[in-house]
Motif scaffolding. Structure first.
Motif, PDB file in Angstrom:
ATOM      1  N   LEU A   1       0.839  -1.206   0.000  1.00 40.27           N
ATOM      2  CA  LEU A   1       0.000   0.000   0.000  1.00 40.27           C
ATOM      3  C   LEU A   1       0.870   1.250   0.000  1.00 40.27           C
ATOM      4  O   LEU A   1       0.608   2.213  -0.744  1.00 40.27           O
ATOM      5  CB  LEU A   1      -0.937  -0.010   1.211  1.00 40.27           C
ATOM      6  N   LYS A   2       1.917   1.232   0.820  1.00 38.77           N
ATOM      7  CA  LYS A   2       2.842   2.382   0.851  1.00 38.77           C
ATOM      8  C   LYS A   2       3.479   2.581  -0.528  1.00 38.77           C
ATOM      9  O   LYS A   2       3.595   3.700  -1.023  1.00 38.77           O
ATOM     10  CB  LYS A   2       3.937   2.174   1.902  1.00 38.77           C
ATOM     11  N   ALA A   3       3.890   1.458  -1.142  1.00 35.44           N
ATOM     12  CA  ALA A   3       4.517   1.534  -2.478  1.00 35.44           C
ATOM     13  C   ALA A   3       3.536   2.134  -3.478  1.00 35.44           C
ATOM     14  O   ALA A   3       3.897   2.978  -4.303  1.00 35.44           O
ATOM     15  CB  ALA A   3       4.953   0.143  -2.922  1.00 35.44           C
ATOM     16  N   PHE A   4       2.262   1.714  -3.385  1.00 39.01           N
ATOM     17  CA  PHE A   4       1.247   2.203  -4.329  1.00 39.01           C
ATOM     18  C   PHE A   4       1.006   3.706  -4.151  1.00 39.01           C
ATOM     19  O   PHE A   4       0.919   4.452  -5.128  1.00 39.01           O
ATOM     20  CB  PHE A   4      -0.055   1.421  -4.134  1.00 39.01           C
ATOM     21  N   ASN A   5       0.909   4.154  -2.889  1.00 41.42           N
ATOM     22  CA  ASN A   5       0.680   5.592  -2.632  1.00 41.42           C
ATOM     23  C   ASN A   5       1.824   6.447  -3.165  1.00 41.42           C
ATOM     24  O   ASN A   5       1.612   7.526  -3.715  1.00 41.42           O
ATOM     25  CB  ASN A   5       0.477   5.853  -1.131  1.00 41.42           C
ATOM     26  N   ILE A   6       3.055   5.936  -3.009  1.00 37.90           N
ATOM     27  CA  ILE A   6       4.226   6.654  -3.532  1.00 37.90           C
ATOM     28  C   ILE A   6       4.161   6.714  -5.057  1.00 37.90           C
ATOM     29  O   ILE A   6       4.455   7.740  -5.681  1.00 37.90           O
ATOM     30  CB  ILE A   6       5.539   5.953  -3.075  1.00 37.90           C
ATOM     31  N   LYS A   7       3.727   5.608  -5.677  1.00 32.14           N
ATOM     32  CA  LYS A   7       3.609   5.565  -7.139  1.00 32.14           C
ATOM     33  C   LYS A   7       2.607   6.623  -7.625  1.00 32.14           C
ATOM     34  O   LYS A   7       2.850   7.322  -8.615  1.00 32.14           O
ATOM     35  CB  LYS A   7       3.151   4.165  -7.554  1.00 32.14           C
ATOM     36  N   GLN A   8       1.476   6.747  -6.913  1.00 32.00           N
ATOM     37  CA  GLN A   8       0.460   7.742  -7.286  1.00 32.00           C
ATOM     38  C   GLN A   8       1.035   9.163  -7.188  1.00 32.00           C
ATOM     39  O   GLN A   8       0.813   9.996  -8.057  1.00 32.00           O
ATOM     40  CB  GLN A   8      -0.767   7.640  -6.365  1.00 32.00           C
TER      41      GLN A   8
ATOM     42  N   ILE B   1      -3.227  -5.028 -10.503  1.00 35.15           N
ATOM     43  CA  ILE B   1      -3.179  -6.315  -9.781  1.00 35.15           C
ATOM     44  C   ILE B   1      -1.755  -6.561  -9.269  1.00 35.15           C
ATOM     45  O   ILE B   1      -1.553  -6.973  -8.129  1.00 35.15           O
ATOM     46  CB  ILE B   1      -3.652  -7.469 -10.700  1.00 35.15           C
ATOM     47  N   GLN B   2      -0.755  -6.280 -10.122  1.00 34.11           N
ATOM     48  CA  GLN B   2       0.650  -6.458  -9.699  1.00 34.11           C
ATOM     49  C   GLN B   2       0.990  -5.539  -8.528  1.00 34.11           C
ATOM     50  O   GLN B   2       1.756  -5.900  -7.643  1.00 34.11           O
ATOM     51  CB  GLN B   2       1.593  -6.191 -10.864  1.00 34.11           C
ATOM     52  N   ASP B   3       0.389  -4.335  -8.522  1.00 34.31           N
ATOM     53  CA  ASP B   3       0.653  -3.397  -7.408  1.00 34.31           C
ATOM     54  C   ASP B   3       0.206  -3.969  -6.066  1.00 34.31           C
ATOM     55  O   ASP B   3       0.675  -3.539  -5.013  1.00 34.31           O
ATOM     56  CB  ASP B   3      -0.079  -2.063  -7.653  1.00 34.31           C
TER      57      ASP B   3
ATOM     58  N   LEU C   1      -6.415  -4.425   1.833  1.00 36.14           N
ATOM     59  CA  LEU C   1      -5.301  -3.908   1.021  1.00 36.14           C
ATOM     60  C   LEU C   1      -5.716  -3.808  -0.448  1.00 36.14           C
ATOM     61  O   LEU C   1      -5.544  -2.766  -1.096  1.00 36.14           O
ATOM     62  CB  LEU C   1      -4.087  -4.827   1.156  1.00 36.14           C
ATOM     63  N   VAL C   2      -6.316  -4.886  -0.964  1.00 33.94           N
ATOM     64  CA  VAL C   2      -6.715  -4.920  -2.378  1.00 33.94           C
ATOM     65  C   VAL C   2      -7.747  -3.817  -2.656  1.00 33.94           C
ATOM     66  O   VAL C   2      -7.632  -3.084  -3.646  1.00 33.94           O
ATOM     67  CB  VAL C   2      -7.273  -6.321  -2.741  1.00 33.94           C
ATOM     68  N   LEU C   3      -8.728  -3.684  -1.769  1.00 35.89           N
ATOM     69  CA  LEU C   3      -9.778  -2.673  -1.993  1.00 35.89           C
ATOM     70  C   LEU C   3      -9.206  -1.254  -1.962  1.00 35.89           C
ATOM     71  O   LEU C   3      -9.582  -0.416  -2.771  1.00 35.89           O
ATOM     72  CB  LEU C   3     -10.893  -2.818  -0.960  1.00 35.89           C
ATOM     73  N   GLU C   4      -8.291  -1.006  -1.023  1.00 31.92           N
ATOM     74  CA  GLU C   4      -7.697   0.353  -0.950  1.00 31.92           C
ATOM     75  C   GLU C   4      -6.983   0.701  -2.245  1.00 31.92           C
ATOM     76  O   GLU C   4      -7.113   1.805  -2.770  1.00 31.92           O
ATOM     77  CB  GLU C   4      -6.726   0.454   0.237  1.00 31.92           C
ATOM     78  N   ILE C   5      -6.231  -0.244  -2.777  1.00 29.56           N
ATOM     79  CA  ILE C   5      -5.497   0.007  -4.027  1.00 29.56           C
ATOM     80  C   ILE C   5      -6.475   0.151  -5.192  1.00 29.56           C
ATOM     81  O   ILE C   5      -6.336   1.049  -6.025  1.00 29.56           O
ATOM     82  CB  ILE C   5      -4.443  -1.096  -4.275  1.00 29.56           C
ATOM     83  N   PHE C   6      -7.507  -0.696  -5.231  1.00 32.76           N
ATOM     84  CA  PHE C   6      -8.492  -0.610  -6.314  1.00 32.76           C
ATOM     85  C   PHE C   6      -9.225   0.727  -6.298  1.00 32.76           C
ATOM     86  O   PHE C   6      -9.423   1.352  -7.337  1.00 32.76           O
ATOM     87  CB  PHE C   6      -9.509  -1.761  -6.199  1.00 32.76           C
TER      88      PHE C   6
END
Length: 809
Positions: A436-443, A756-758, A802-807
């Protein structure tokens, strides 16, 4: 003015002007009058002010306008409070960043000056402000008298000599005001028929170039610099030649910053000029000047990045071996730290992790001992330290160093460094399973790249205002945010204009923006309306936009957002705690008294109904909204998905909303936002790809827009962004490659694969199941709660959040 006019005559004229001014002030008591004091030189103005204080029997109150001021009238009222002085003198108009807006709005509210300021106002202006005054505030200027103050010829010549010597010697850093005064002095001397000696003329060419550089007018800078360099070469004045070569290199550095695709060519030019400069300083036996400027050459070599061939690497190594002893004798601690930083970079490239770690630590130690150093000076060294820690397998330490580098870095000065920090942090988080942290940084990385034009499309994220890179050596831009290019190019600029007009008018207390999901409602607020409101005042009022998107604690979040917005617009902190709806309402009333127009924007408002499913919980917000609509100079915007519009009827039913005639879904209140027409979508793609130098073949743009428009003949903004992001990620720039990779559907599919990979390998199965559960056999998207999804996935419920937050993001 003729060149026969003696200094004594001008001194006599200035004294006579002051005597007349004192009489005018004395006779204008208790009535409004406007006196423009025209003077082009700070030094002369200071002398005249001191003399005026001696002569005037009337006390003159003095105020200085902040550079960020948007409205003259409001700022004077703010600074005076309830005080009504016998006379007022206003400084700082020449330093105001957005002078056009200030003068235009002053002209619009000129009657307010006459009604509320019963005393003479003395405004100091220079020639350029006076010309704008006459053009933009014609009616107000018609009420004014003008008093002029002039500098004698010999003082002007001395001023030019002294300032050019100081600037060449590096004793003075020129600012825009000084450059303006130097240019005015040159023009004044020209008008008086004075012929300047060649050396002074050459110095002036250098100063004019510097002025253009400060204002980022790059094309004309080189012309001035080359003319000046020509003279110093002919007269064999080595030091000044070297200084000009260093400044020419700075121009190429700036061009490299502004043009990402051509930057290596510009860095190469810069390197050549800096090498020439260093050689000339050595020839002149000025080791102090070599020490002062050699670091700039190191920075350029570092950026040239011809490192796979190791040529720049070897050059950088030998450069530092030369600069280190120089900096130990003549340099500053900052330059020494830079030397160790360069050596650490060389060690990193050669995978000598321990050595790089030690050198980066040494540099940071030196910085820690420099008093009052700005925190962004540390970020590059922490980035190097993190890379060495990663090389040594110290992942936790590397993450901490990167977090520190990120918080210390200012992306407005060096977005490339900031993006590099985010990129490495994202990879480390991902490797450590912190998905989740990685995804937020990516955004965040996507948004920063979009804001600075490094990336054409921002994907499934909302748009932010456009930003300019601020060069630390240049004139500071007060508000470098402008309307996002996607909005300006798509015809949505018209929507921003209409929304701004609704806010500026008296008849629309409430606006309900509605449209389908993904149509760009959040983007038009954040990337369009907010920067448009911040750029220009509405009448005599500064607009105060406050945005809320999260409703779990709407009172706390709204209070924080309101306090932050107030601080940005007025430059000072609120002394009250906005921790209750009553405190917020009281502040909104105070804002109205302080010449502010508060615009409360409740974005993604459908979320509010999910957070508070019970009507009883919603009543507190409804009551707050009802009171807001009755407070003068408060406007409210609700932005929500079309399919939730009917939820607002509850508010109509429960409360008496006289301010909007008890009709919340009235056609005059609703503002519909639709999809793009194909022509608009095409304009968006062309404009965005041009700005980021990501060029697409015209035939590809045609087919892409046709695919996106489909049978409906409309393009969904969210699809355009997602497909555009995939094109850029996969470097698809031609029609052939686009057809080979598959069309729109394939690109959207690959975007979903990436999401999905994220979620990480161990959550991949759950992510696919969730997507499957969110689609029914008819291919539509049924609404499901978290509880329903959890019931369908009992074995995997722990991975669901985790999945829902990223989605959702």
């Amino acid at each position: 003015m003729s060149n026969q006019q003696e200094p004594e005559n001008l001194a006599f004229d200035n004294e006579h002007s002051l005597q007349t001014l004192v009489r005018t002030i004395t006779l204008s008591q208790e009535t409004f009058s406007l006196i423009l004091l025209r003077c082009n030189y700070a030094d002369l103005r200071q002398r005249m002010v001191e003399r005026l204080r001696q002569l005037s029997p009337v006390h003159i109150r003095e105020i200085t306008l902040p550079a960020s001021v948007k409205t003259l009238y409001t700022n004077i009222r703010e600074q005076l409070g309830d005080e009504q002085p016998p006379a007022l003198m206003v400084f700082g108009l020449e330093s105001v960043k957005d002078i056009d807006t200030v003068l235009t709005s002053a002209n619009q509210v000129r009657e307010e000056f006459r009604k509320n300021f019963p005393f003479p106002i003395l405004l100091w202006v220079n020639d350029s402000v006076l010309q704008k005054f006459i053009r933009l505030a014609t009616d107000l200027e018609n009420w004014a008298t003008i008093t002029e103050f002039e500098n004698p010829t010999d003082e002007l010549v001395n001023f030019l000599h002294q300032k050019s010597d100081e600037i060449f010697a590096g004793d003075v850093m020129p600012n825009p005001q000084m450059c303006r005064e130097l240019e005015t002095a040159r023009q004044d001397l020209q008008k008086r028929g004075e012929v300047l000696e060649a050396a002074l003329q050459a110095s002036l060419e250098f100063l004019l170039g510097l002025n253009d550089y400060l204002h980022d007018e790059i094309d004309s800078v080189l012309e001035h610099y080359q003319q000046s360099l020509e003279f110093w070469r002919q007269s064999n004045y080595l030091e000044r030649q070297g200084i000009l070569l260093v400044n020419i290199a700075s121009v190429y550095n700036r061009q490299a910053e502004k043009n990402q695709t051509e930057n290596q060519r510009y860095w190469q030019e810069s390197k050549n000029y800096l090498q020439q400069a260093i050689e000339i300083f050595e020839q002149a036996q000025r080791s102090d000047l070599v020490a002062k400027h050699i670091t700039k050459l190191g920075e350029v070599l570092q950026r040239l990045k011809a490192w796979p061939e190791l040529q720049s690497l070897v050059e950088l190594q030998s450069l530092v071996e030369k600069s280190l002893p120089l900096h130990q004798n003549y340099g500053t601690p900052l330059q020494l730290a830079k030397d160790y930083g360069f050596l650490a970079e060389v060690a990193l490239e050669q995978s000598r992790w321990n050595e790089a770690h030690q050198l980066a630590g040494q540099a940071l130690q030196i910085l820690a001992e420099i008093p009052n150093l700005q925190s962004n000076e540390f970020s590059w060294y922490r980035f190097i330290l993190a890379k060495s820690q990663q090389g040594l397998g110290q992942f936790e330490a590397a993450i901490n160093s990167l977090k520190a580098a990120k918080s210390e870095s200012n992306h407005q000065y060096n977005p490339q460094l900031y993006i590099s920090i985010l990129e490495r942090l994202r990879l480390l988080y991902f490797e450590q399973g912190e998905y989740l942290k990685a995804f937020n940084i990516k955004q965040e990385q996507l948004q920063i790249e979009q804001q600075y034009g490094f990336r054409a499309f921002v994907g499934a994220s909302y748009l932010n205002p456009q930003r300019q890179i601020i060069s630390s050596t240049q004139l500071q831009v007060e508000n470098p945010e402008t309307i996002a290019q996607e909005i300006a190019a798509s015809g949505r600029g018209q929507d921003v204009k209409r929304l701004r007009e609704r806010i500026g008018g008296t008849e629309h207390k409430l606006t309900v923006i509605h449209g389908q999901s993904g149509v760009g409602k959040s983007s038009i607020l954040q990337g369009g309306l907010i920067p448009a409101l911040q750029q220009e005042a509405i009448g005599e009022r500064d607009a105060l936009p406050v945005l809320l998107r999260v409703y779990t604690d709407w009172v706390g979040m709204l209070g924080q957002s309101l306090a932050k917005a107030f601080e940005e617009v007025r430059g000072n902190q609120l002394s009250v705690n906005l921790d209750s709806s009553a405190a917020i309402l009281e502040q909104l009333r105070r804002n109205a008294d302080r010449n502010l127009l508060t615009v409360l924007m409740f974005d993604q408002f459908e979320e509010f109904f999910f957070v508070y499913p019970d009507q009883g919980q919603r009543r507190a917000f409804y009551e707050f909204l009802r009171v807001c609509l009755d407070i003068p100079f408060v406007k409210v915007i609700l932005s929500l998905r079309e399919d939730y519009l009917h939820y607002l009827l509850e508010l109509d039913r429960l409360f008496n909303l006289t301010a909007i005639n008890n009709n919340i879904l009235d056609k005059n209140i609703r503002y519909h936002l639709g999809n793009f027409l194909p022509a608009d979508a095409m304009a968006v793609v062309q404009s965005l790809t041009e700005r980021s130098h990501f060029y697409l073949e015209p035939a590809l743009i045609d087919e892409l827009v046709r695919d996106l428009a489909g049978e409906l003949g409309e393009v969904r903004p969210i699809e355009l962004q997602i497909v555009g992001t995939q094109l850029q990620t996969e470097k698809i720039t031609t029609l052939d490659k686009y057809r080979q990779f598959g069309t729109k559907e394939k690109l959207v599919e690959r975007f979903l694969e990436e999401v999905i990979q994220d979620c990480g390998a161990e959550n991949e199965q759950v992510a696919r199941l969730v997507l499957y559960l969110l689609t029914d056999e008819n291919g539509t998207r049924p609404l499901k709660t978290r509880a329903e999804l959890a019931a369908d996935l009992p074995a995997e419920a722990d991975k669901l959040d985790l999945v829902l937050e990223i989605f959702v993001a």
